[in-house]
Design a protein around this motif. Structure first.
Motif, PDB file in Angstrom:
ATOM      1  N   VAL A 153       0.864  -1.169   0.000  1.00 18.19           N
ATOM      2  CA  VAL A 153       0.000   0.000   0.000  1.00 18.19           C
ATOM      3  C   VAL A 153       0.907   1.226   0.000  1.00 18.19           C
ATOM      4  O   VAL A 153       1.900   1.277   0.731  1.00 18.19           O
ATOM      5  N   MET A 154       0.584   2.209  -0.820  1.00 17.05           N
ATOM      6  CA  MET A 154       1.419   3.393  -0.969  1.00 17.05           C
ATOM      7  C   MET A 154       0.642   4.644  -0.576  1.00 17.05           C
ATOM      8  O   MET A 154      -0.545   4.764  -0.869  1.00 17.05           O
ATOM      9  N   GLY A 155       1.344   5.578   0.050  1.00 14.62           N
ATOM     10  CA  GLY A 155       0.711   6.821   0.454  1.00 14.62           C
ATOM     11  C   GLY A 155       1.615   8.015   0.253  1.00 14.62           C
ATOM     12  O   GLY A 155       2.839   7.888   0.143  1.00 14.62           O
ATOM     13  N   TRP A 156       0.990   9.178   0.195  1.00  9.38           N
ATOM     14  CA  TRP A 156       1.691  10.458   0.180  1.00  9.38           C
ATOM     15  C   TRP A 156       1.282  11.249   1.416  1.00  9.38           C
ATOM     16  O   TRP A 156       0.088  11.338   1.737  1.00  9.38           O
ATOM     17  N   PHE A 157       2.267  11.833   2.079  1.00  6.53           N
ATOM     18  CA  PHE A 157       2.061  12.698   3.226  1.00  6.53           C
ATOM     19  C   PHE A 157       2.824  13.990   3.002  1.00  6.53           C
ATOM     20  O   PHE A 157       3.734  14.052   2.183  1.00  6.53           O
ATOM     21  N   ARG A 158       2.469  15.022   3.749  1.00  4.29           N
ATOM     22  CA  ARG A 158       3.209  16.273   3.661  1.00  4.29           C
ATOM     23  C   ARG A 158       3.390  16.873   5.045  1.00  4.29           C
ATOM     24  O   ARG A 158       2.612  16.614   5.957  1.00  4.29           O
TER      25      ARG A 158
END
Length: 125
Positions: A33-38
């Motif tokens: 599972v892949m995610g983007w955070f900032r």
């Protein structure tokens, strides 16, 4: 061992677009599972978007819904974040994250074991 390398950040005017890429190495990319955070200075890490293993399921934070799109290309071991209609409030370091254990999308940073080094996105007025 999983290594993630983000690219595509930079300085852009409000209303402009950027596409971030995250290239992964090690193990089986299609099982992650892949995610983007900032994260902005002095702020907590914030969820942006995530995509399921097969790429059929996505979830995008309300703050960027309608402007950002997450996708993945398992053949290229790469996940993307297309960012349109950028606003100054989008300014942050953007991080790619992965976990081979998740069966569902997670919005929580602690759910992800592997992180990239981050890429700076700065949106000017």
């Amino acid at each position: 061992q999983v290594q993630l390398v983000e690219s595509g950040g930079g300085l852009v005017q409000a209303g402009g677009s950027l596409r971030l890429s995250c290239a992964a190495s090690g193990r089986t990319f299609s099982s992650y599972v892949m995610g983007w955070f900032r994260q902005a200075p002095g702020q907590e890490r914030e969820f942006v978007a995530a995509v399921s293993r097969a790429g059929l399921g996505t979830y995008v934070a309300d703050s960027v819904k309608g402007r950002f799109t997450i996708s993945r290309d398992n053949a290229k071991n790469t996940v993307y974040l297309q960012m349109n209609s950028l606003k100054p409030e989008d300014t942050a370091v953007y991080y790619c994250a992965a976990d081979p254990r998740l069966s569902d999308i997670s919005t929580h940073p602690v759910s992800y074991n592997y992180w990239g080094q981050g890429t700076q996105v700065t949106v000017s007025s």
